[in-house]
Design a protein around this motif. Structure first.
Motif, PDB file in Angstrom:
ATOM      1  N   THR A  38     -35.565  39.791  -1.550  1.00  0.00           N
ATOM      2  CA  THR A  38     -34.716  40.195  -0.672  1.00  0.00           C
ATOM      3  C   THR A  38     -35.423  40.251   0.816  1.00  0.00           C
ATOM      4  OG1 THR A  38     -32.532  41.367   0.181  1.00  0.00           O
ATOM      5  CG2 THR A  38     -34.267  42.542  -1.044  1.00  0.00           C
ATOM      6  N   ALA A  39     -34.839  40.192   1.698  1.00  0.00           N
ATOM      7  CA  ALA A  39     -35.453  40.606   3.365  1.00  0.00           C
ATOM      8  C   ALA A  39     -35.686  41.986   3.427  1.00  0.00           C
ATOM      9  CB  ALA A  39     -34.786  39.728   4.419  1.00  0.00           C
ATOM     10  N   CYS A  40     -36.600  42.609   4.057  1.00  0.00           N
ATOM     11  CA  CYS A  40     -37.014  43.836   4.489  1.00  0.00           C
ATOM     12  C   CYS A  40     -35.877  44.222   5.541  1.00  0.00           C
ATOM     13  CB  CYS A  40     -38.157  44.397   4.820  1.00  0.00           C
ATOM     14  SG  CYS A  40     -38.631  45.749   5.344  1.00  0.00           S
ATOM     15  N   PRO A  41     -35.100  45.220   5.445  1.00  0.00           N
ATOM     16  CA  PRO A  41     -34.375  45.318   6.743  1.00  0.00           C
ATOM     17  C   PRO A  41     -35.239  45.884   7.878  1.00  0.00           C
ATOM     18  CG  PRO A  41     -34.402  47.246   5.063  1.00  0.00           C
ATOM     19  CD  PRO A  41     -34.979  46.363   4.568  1.00  0.00           C
ATOM     20  N   ASP A  42     -36.405  46.121   8.028  1.00  0.00           N
ATOM     21  CA  ASP A  42     -37.000  46.599   9.106  1.00  0.00           C
ATOM     22  C   ASP A  42     -37.850  45.139   9.760  1.00  0.00           C
ATOM     23  OD1 ASP A  42     -36.030  49.216   8.872  1.00  0.00           O
ATOM     24  OD2 ASP A  42     -38.027  50.092   8.763  1.00  0.00           O
ATOM     25  N   ARG A  76     -34.460  48.615  -6.124  1.00  0.00           N
ATOM     26  CA  ARG A  76     -35.267  48.861  -4.917  1.00  0.00           C
ATOM     27  C   ARG A  76     -36.409  47.836  -4.809  1.00  0.00           C
ATOM     28  NH1 ARG A  76     -33.783  54.218  -7.094  1.00  0.00           N
ATOM     29  NH2 ARG A  76     -32.133  55.034  -5.719  1.00  0.00           N
ATOM     30  N   PHE A  77     -36.831  47.604  -3.710  1.00  0.00           N
ATOM     31  CA  PHE A  77     -37.854  46.661  -3.393  1.00  0.00           C
ATOM     32  C   PHE A  77     -38.983  47.515  -2.740  1.00  0.00           C
ATOM     33  CE2 PHE A  77     -34.546  43.532  -4.434  1.00  0.00           C
ATOM     34  CZ  PHE A  77     -35.173  42.682  -5.089  1.00  0.00           C
ATOM     35  N   ARG A  78     -40.110  46.772  -2.896  1.00  0.00           N
ATOM     36  CA  ARG A  78     -41.441  47.456  -1.831  1.00  0.00           C
ATOM     37  C   ARG A  78     -41.576  46.206  -0.916  1.00  0.00           C
ATOM     38  NH1 ARG A  78     -44.966  51.150  -3.421  1.00  0.00           N
ATOM     39  NH2 ARG A  78     -44.068  51.082  -5.720  1.00  0.00           N
ATOM     40  N   CYS A  79     -41.813  46.611   0.148  1.00  0.00           N
ATOM     41  CA  CYS A  79     -42.009  45.707   1.271  1.00  0.00           C
ATOM     42  C   CYS A  79     -43.772  45.929   1.509  1.00  0.00           C
ATOM     43  CB  CYS A  79     -41.635  46.248   2.716  1.00  0.00           C
ATOM     44  SG  CYS A  79     -42.110  45.198   4.050  1.00  0.00           S
ATOM     45  N   ASP A  80     -44.341  44.864   1.531  1.00  0.00           N
ATOM     46  CA  ASP A  80     -45.680  44.462   1.207  1.00  0.00           C
ATOM     47  C   ASP A  80     -46.372  44.108   2.813  1.00  0.00           C
ATOM     48  OD1 ASP A  80     -46.065  45.232  -1.417  1.00  0.00           O
ATOM     49  OD2 ASP A  80     -45.731  43.143  -1.988  1.00  0.00           O
ATOM     50  N   ALA A  81     -45.457  44.169   3.731  1.00  0.00           N
ATOM     51  CA  ALA A  81     -45.953  43.842   4.936  1.00  0.00           C
ATOM     52  C   ALA A  81     -46.966  44.778   5.692  1.00  0.00           C
ATOM     53  CB  ALA A  81     -44.693  43.717   6.085  1.00  0.00           C
ATOM     54  N   ALA A  82     -47.956  44.653   6.069  1.00  0.00           N
ATOM     55  CA  ALA A  82     -49.167  45.684   6.371  1.00  0.00           C
ATOM     56  C   ALA A  82     -48.647  46.543   7.462  1.00  0.00           C
ATOM     57  CB  ALA A  82     -50.383  45.070   6.777  1.00  0.00           C
ATOM     58  N   LEU A  83     -48.136  46.250   8.459  1.00  0.00           N
ATOM     59  CA  LEU A  83     -47.432  46.907   9.590  1.00  0.00           C
ATOM     60  C   LEU A  83     -45.944  47.458   9.361  1.00  0.00           C
ATOM     61  CD1 LEU A  83     -49.055  44.726  12.616  1.00  0.00           C
ATOM     62  CD2 LEU A  83     -49.960  46.625  11.383  1.00  0.00           C
ATOM     63  N   CYS A  84     -45.353  47.278   8.603  1.00  0.00           N
ATOM     64  CA  CYS A  84     -43.925  47.551   8.535  1.00  0.00           C
ATOM     65  C   CYS A  84     -43.860  48.907   8.033  1.00  0.00           C
ATOM     66  CB  CYS A  84     -43.157  46.793   7.331  1.00  0.00           C
ATOM     67  SG  CYS A  84     -41.303  47.086   7.225  1.00  0.00           S
ATOM     68  N   ARG A  86     -41.438  50.757   6.732  1.00  0.00           N
ATOM     69  CA  ARG A  86     -40.674  50.919   5.578  1.00  0.00           C
ATOM     70  C   ARG A  86     -41.456  50.332   4.198  1.00  0.00           C
ATOM     71  NH1 ARG A  86     -34.263  51.226   4.765  1.00  0.00           N
ATOM     72  NH2 ARG A  86     -34.684  51.466   7.074  1.00  0.00           N
ATOM     73  N   ARG A  87     -41.662  51.123   3.197  1.00  0.00           N
ATOM     74  CA  ARG A  87     -42.177  50.686   2.147  1.00  0.00           C
ATOM     75  C   ARG A  87     -41.312  50.341   0.928  1.00  0.00           C
ATOM     76  NH1 ARG A  87     -45.916  48.653   3.244  1.00  0.00           N
ATOM     77  NH2 ARG A  87     -47.081  49.702   4.904  1.00  0.00           N
ATOM     78  N   ILE A  88     -40.320  51.183   0.888  1.00  0.00           N
ATOM     79  CA  ILE A  88     -39.319  50.986  -0.164  1.00  0.00           C
ATOM     80  C   ILE A  88     -37.732  50.838   0.200  1.00  0.00           C
ATOM     81  CG2 ILE A  88     -38.356  51.882  -2.320  1.00  0.00           C
ATOM     82  CD1 ILE A  88     -41.020  53.530  -2.505  1.00  0.00           C
ATOM     83  N   PHE A  89     -37.069  49.795  -0.134  1.00  0.00           N
ATOM     84  CA  PHE A  89     -35.671  49.841   0.058  1.00  0.00           C
ATOM     85  C   PHE A  89     -34.770  49.411  -0.815  1.00  0.00           C
ATOM     86  CE2 PHE A  89     -37.801  45.982   1.195  1.00  0.00           C
ATOM     87  CZ  PHE A  89     -37.132  45.015   0.913  1.00  0.00           C
ATOM     88  N   GLY A  90     -33.411  49.526  -0.716  1.00  0.00           N
ATOM     89  CA  GLY A  90     -32.532  48.921  -1.776  1.00  0.00           C
ATOM     90  C   GLY A  90     -32.142  47.640  -1.439  1.00  0.00           C
ATOM     91  N   PHE A  91     -31.617  46.867  -2.316  1.00  0.00           N
ATOM     92  CA  PHE A  91     -31.116  45.480  -2.312  1.00  0.00           C
ATOM     93  C   PHE A  91     -30.031  45.348  -1.163  1.00  0.00           C
ATOM     94  CE2 PHE A  91     -28.194  42.277  -4.146  1.00  0.00           C
ATOM     95  CZ  PHE A  91     -28.946  41.223  -3.748  1.00  0.00           C
ATOM     96  N   ARG A  92     -30.234  44.611  -0.594  1.00  0.00           N
ATOM     97  CA  ARG A  92     -29.148  44.444   0.650  1.00  0.00           C
ATOM     98  C   ARG A  92     -27.750  44.096   0.129  1.00  0.00           C
ATOM     99  NH1 ARG A  92     -30.288  47.264   4.680  1.00  0.00           N
ATOM    100  NH2 ARG A  92     -29.161  45.765   6.014  1.00  0.00           N
ATOM    101  N   GLY A  93     -27.551  43.265  -0.939  1.00  0.00           N
ATOM    102  CA  GLY A  93     -26.281  42.693  -1.448  1.00  0.00           C
ATOM    103  C   GLY A  93     -25.442  43.945  -2.243  1.00  0.00           C
ATOM    104  N   SER A  94     -26.165  45.063  -2.266  1.00  0.00           N
ATOM    105  CA  SER A  94     -25.632  46.363  -2.936  1.00  0.00           C
ATOM    106  C   SER A  94     -24.366  46.638  -2.204  1.00  0.00           C
ATOM    107  CB  SER A  94     -26.593  47.362  -3.046  1.00  0.00           C
ATOM    108  OG  SER A  94     -27.574  47.144  -4.104  1.00  0.00           O
ATOM    109  N   ARG A  95     -24.451  46.861  -0.928  1.00  0.00           N
ATOM    110  CA  ARG A  95     -23.220  47.456  -0.092  1.00  0.00           C
ATOM    111  C   ARG A  95     -22.286  46.374  -0.103  1.00  0.00           C
ATOM    112  NH1 ARG A  95     -24.982  48.826   5.341  1.00  0.00           N
ATOM    113  NH2 ARG A  95     -25.463  50.879   4.521  1.00  0.00           N
ATOM    114  N   ARG A  96     -22.420  45.002  -0.283  1.00  0.00           N
ATOM    115  CA  ARG A  96     -21.060  44.134  -0.487  1.00  0.00           C
ATOM    116  C   ARG A  96     -20.720  44.209  -1.921  1.00  0.00           C
ATOM    117  NH1 ARG A  96     -20.756  39.630  -3.111  1.00  0.00           N
ATOM    118  NH2 ARG A  96     -22.821  39.667  -3.907  1.00  0.00           N
ATOM    119  N   VAL A  97     -21.299  44.196  -2.909  1.00  0.00           N
ATOM    120  CA  VAL A  97     -20.810  44.576  -4.077  1.00  0.00           C
ATOM    121  C   VAL A  97     -19.933  45.780  -4.222  1.00  0.00           C
ATOM    122  CG1 VAL A  97     -21.389  44.820  -6.462  1.00  0.00           C
ATOM    123  CG2 VAL A  97     -22.712  43.134  -5.116  1.00  0.00           C
TER     124      VAL A  97
END
Length: 127
Positions: A38-42, A76-84, A86-97
């Motif tokens: 999933t894509a990092c929201p930040d 919950r996913f971990r964002c590995d982008a060095a400059l991001c 946000r480190r941890i975020f929930g799956f974006r589809g959870s809200r839709r479900v």
């Protein structure tokens, strides 16, 4: 010609059936999201590393006269982008479900209220 009921017709698109069983007279259906990333929201970077999982419990309309409990295994996913930031975020589809099933829960509660309205009270039965 009789049509068989398939679990896939009960589960919203994007979800996979993990388990379905009957516990204490209630149908318990466990589902999870199908996507591997999933894509990092930040920052928008694709995140594939799962940090953790948790279960959300949702109600549904009765199925075959049985109460239904939907267990959604969210990740919950971990964002590995060095400059991001946000480190941890929930799956974006959870809200839709959850939103889709919240509508069904509201309908389930309305159906239960209607059933209660038709059930005679103890005082009425005693007369």
């Amino acid at each position: 010609m009789a049509r068989s009921l398939r679990p896939s017709t009960l589960i919203p698109a994007g979800l996979a059936l993990v388990d379905a069983q009957v516990e204490d007279g209630r149908a318990v259906i466990t589902v999870r999201s199908c996507g591997d990333e999933t894509a990092c929201p930040d920052c928008g970077a694709a995140a594939r590393r799962v940090h953790s999982r948790y279960v959300r419990i949702l109600a549904d309309l009765p199925l075959g006269g049985r109460a239904v409990r939907l267990q959604f295994v969210a990740r919950r996913f971990r964002c590995d982008a060095a400059l991001c930031p946000r480190r941890i975020f929930g799956f974006r589809g959870s809200r839709r479900v959850v939103t889709e099933w919240a509508t069904r829960r509201r309908r389930a509660e309305e159906a239960n209220l209607e059933r209660l309205k038709r059930t005679p009270s103890a005082r009425t039965v005693a007369r």
